[in-house]
Design an enzyme around this catalytic site. Structure first.
Site, PDB file in Angstrom:
ATOM      1  CB  THR A  87      -4.606 -35.722 107.038  1.00  0.00           C
ATOM      2  OG1 THR A  87      -5.649 -36.328 107.797  1.00  0.00           O
ATOM      3  CG2 THR A  87      -5.213 -34.818 105.974  1.00  0.00           C
ATOM      4  CE  LYS A 162      -8.954 -35.314 107.170  1.00  0.00           C
ATOM      5  NZ  LYS A 162      -9.265 -35.667 108.510  1.00  0.00           N
ATOM      6  CE  LYS A 237      -1.662 -32.617 107.830  1.00  0.00           C
ATOM      7  NZ  LYS A 237      -1.400 -33.839 108.574  1.00  0.00           N
TER       8      LYS A 237
HETATM    9  P1  NAD Z   1       0.539 -36.249 116.603  1.00  0.00           P
HETATM   10  O1  NAD Z   1       1.549 -35.195 116.330  1.00  0.00           O
HETATM   11  O2  NAD Z   1      -0.084 -36.348 117.953  1.00  0.00           O
HETATM   12  O3  NAD Z   1       1.173 -37.699 116.250  1.00  0.00           O
HETATM   13  C1  NAD Z   1       2.116 -37.954 115.264  1.00  0.00           C
HETATM   14  C2  NAD Z   1       3.144 -38.898 115.862  1.00  0.00           C
HETATM   15  O4  NAD Z   1       4.078 -39.276 114.850  1.00  0.00           O
HETATM   16  C3  NAD Z   1       3.964 -38.261 116.999  1.00  0.00           C
HETATM   17  O5  NAD Z   1       3.844 -39.055 118.178  1.00  0.00           O
HETATM   18  C4  NAD Z   1       5.397 -38.247 116.465  1.00  0.00           C
HETATM   19  O6  NAD Z   1       6.376 -38.462 117.468  1.00  0.00           O
HETATM   20  C5  NAD Z   1       5.342 -39.397 115.467  1.00  0.00           C
HETATM   21  N1  NAD Z   1       6.397 -39.328 114.449  1.00  0.00           N
HETATM   22  C6  NAD Z   1       6.833 -38.240 113.778  1.00  0.00           C
HETATM   23  N2  NAD Z   1       7.786 -38.602 112.882  1.00  0.00           N
HETATM   24  C7  NAD Z   1       7.935 -39.943 113.016  1.00  0.00           C
HETATM   25  C8  NAD Z   1       8.748 -40.895 112.361  1.00  0.00           C
HETATM   26  N3  NAD Z   1       9.621 -40.534 111.410  1.00  0.00           N
HETATM   27  N4  NAD Z   1       8.649 -42.199 112.738  1.00  0.00           N
HETATM   28  C9  NAD Z   1       7.782 -42.565 113.709  1.00  0.00           C
HETATM   29  N5  NAD Z   1       6.965 -41.709 114.356  1.00  0.00           N
HETATM   30  C10 NAD Z   1       7.047 -40.416 114.007  1.00  0.00           C
HETATM   31  O7  NAD Z   1      -0.596 -36.070 115.481  1.00  0.00           O
HETATM   32  P2  NAD Z   1      -2.067 -36.714 115.494  1.00  0.00           P
HETATM   33  O8  NAD Z   1      -3.032 -35.710 116.031  1.00  0.00           O
HETATM   34  O9  NAD Z   1      -2.005 -38.087 116.061  1.00  0.00           O
HETATM   35  O10 NAD Z   1      -2.341 -36.760 113.910  1.00  0.00           O
HETATM   36  C11 NAD Z   1      -1.777 -37.772 113.087  1.00  0.00           C
HETATM   37  C12 NAD Z   1      -2.351 -37.620 111.691  1.00  0.00           C
HETATM   38  O11 NAD Z   1      -3.765 -37.740 111.747  1.00  0.00           O
HETATM   39  C13 NAD Z   1      -2.057 -36.279 111.032  1.00  0.00           C
HETATM   40  O12 NAD Z   1      -1.771 -36.497 109.673  1.00  0.00           O
HETATM   41  C14 NAD Z   1      -3.352 -35.501 111.239  1.00  0.00           C
HETATM   42  O13 NAD Z   1      -3.554 -34.526 110.245  1.00  0.00           O
HETATM   43  C15 NAD Z   1      -4.368 -36.609 111.140  1.00  0.00           C
HETATM   44  N6  NAD Z   1      -5.635 -36.330 111.835  1.00  0.00           N
HETATM   45  C16 NAD Z   1      -5.638 -35.812 113.087  1.00  0.00           C
HETATM   46  C17 NAD Z   1      -6.854 -35.552 113.715  1.00  0.00           C
HETATM   47  C18 NAD Z   1      -6.896 -34.989 115.119  1.00  0.00           C
HETATM   48  O14 NAD Z   1      -7.997 -34.573 115.546  1.00  0.00           O
HETATM   49  N7  NAD Z   1      -5.785 -34.953 115.854  1.00  0.00           N
HETATM   50  C19 NAD Z   1      -8.068 -35.846 113.065  1.00  0.00           C
HETATM   51  C20 NAD Z   1      -8.028 -36.424 111.802  1.00  0.00           C
HETATM   52  C21 NAD Z   1      -6.797 -36.653 111.190  1.00  0.00           C
END
Ligand code: NAD
Length: 290
Positions: A87, A162, A237
């Site tokens: 997102t 979204k 966010k």
């Molecule tokens: P998270 O923080 O658990 O995962 C993000 C991952 O990206 C981490 O493991 C981090 O180490 C990795 N990362 C960061 N920088 C990086 C880079 N330069 N190269 C490679 N990896 C890198 O977050 P999440 O909960 O998995 O969410 C991911 C996305 O999905 C976000 O944009 C969030 O808004 C969206 N989202 C999350 C949810 C939820 O319920 N968690 C629901 C819908 C959408």
């Protein structure tokens, strides 16, 4: 299909695992060095994308997405599809799509709804933006990771859908919580309030499917001490992204603005961080008018 997956966090890891389980050849990279069952671990992002027909990113925000895109796009195969499921702000989604297209790639922005549970169960909803050809190439992968994919329009349309959806969700959750708190003060039983509103014109997903009052309506995070679920800081966010987009498109969104300010206060100045976004109800419950 040979697939590179970058960002193996709470959402990315189960999504990548589901693609591997379905028989695809997955190589993954995460800066935190995460390992996922069935996914070959790459040492760098560029190693993860070499020779891949599809690359999926699931990253925290637009700046990180832009940085990763700069890194990987020059190493991707011409004709491959770059699918960003994070997102992020609409401007970053459009910029990355343009950069990918100029490099001879197909691009789709495809944020999801459904949370960690949906990612694990393969029941996410994808909201996609991009060309017909790009969507067609990504669609079989959406089918594995989710239960529904809507092609919303050109690049950025997925992110637009979204944040508009989540702006409605933030606003209706606040309205539902403040109405419950008012009902309490008027001596109205919460179950009666639910029975009426859930079948009257005040109904919404926040009331009917995710009721913020414990012990009322279907099971929801309220029944589990407001453990997320969908954390208040993630709602903040998405609300901030909605206001950034509204600013950039010159749209008047007063309710979105108020919802953003309330979640900001809840997460940053009160005890909302780490709680479900429906914990606005106990917040209102404790407060008076001033
Ligand atoms: P998270 O923080 O658990 O995962 C993000 C991952 O990206 C981490 O493991 C981090 O180490 C990795 N990362 C960061 N920088 C990086 C880079 N330069 N190269 C490679 N990896 C890198 O977050 P999440 O909960 O998995 O969410 C991911 C996305 O999905 C976000 O944009 C969030 O808004 C969206 N989202 C999350 C949810 C939820 O319920 N968690 C629901 C819908 C959408």
């Amino acid at each position: 299909m040979k697939i590179g997956f970058i960002g193996l966090g709470n959402m990315g890891a189960p999504m990548a695992a589901n693609l591997a389980k379905a028989g695809h050849d997955l190589t993954g990279f995460d800066t935190a060095g995460v390992s996922v069952e069935g996914v070959t671990k790459a040492e760098t992002a560029t190693d993860a994308v070499r020779g891949a027909e599809a690359v999926i990113t699931m990253l925290p925000n637009g700046d990180i997405l832009r940085a990763v895109a700069d890194q990987i796009i020059p190493h991707m195969e011409k004709g491959a599809v770059f699918i960003d499921c994070s997102t992020v702000d609409v401007d970053s989604a459009r910029a990355v799509a343009e950069q990918a297209e100029q490099a001879g790639l197909l691009a789709v922005d495809a944020p999801v709804s459904g949370g960690i549970g949906g990612a694990a169960a393969g029941t996410l909803t994808f909201m996609a933006g991009g060309s017909d050809a790009a969507f067609a190439k990504a669609a079989p992968l959406f089918e594995i990771m989710g239960q529904k994919a809507v092609h919303c329009g050109a690049a950025g349309a997925g992110q637009a859908a979204k944040i508009c959806n989540n702006m409605i969700l933030g606003v209706t959750m606040i309205a539902t919580c403040e109405a419950f708190a008012l009902a309490d003060k008027l001596g109205l039983d919460r179950q009666k309030m639910f029975d009426v509103v859930s079948t009257s014109s005040g109904y919404s997903w926040s009331m009917n499917a995710y009721c913020p009052a414990p012990g009322v309506g279907p099971q929801s995070p309220a029944d589990n001490d407001y453990k997320p679920g969908f954390a208040a800081e993630l709602m903040l966010k998405d609300l901030r992204l909605s206001q950034q987009a509204a600013e950039s498109a010159d749209a008047d969104t007063p309710m979105g603005q108020i919802a953003t300010a309330l979640y900001e206060q809840f997460v940053e100045a009160e005890d909302g961080k780490g709680m479900d976004f429906s914990a606005m109800l106990p917040r209102f419950e404790k407060r008076g008018r001033s």
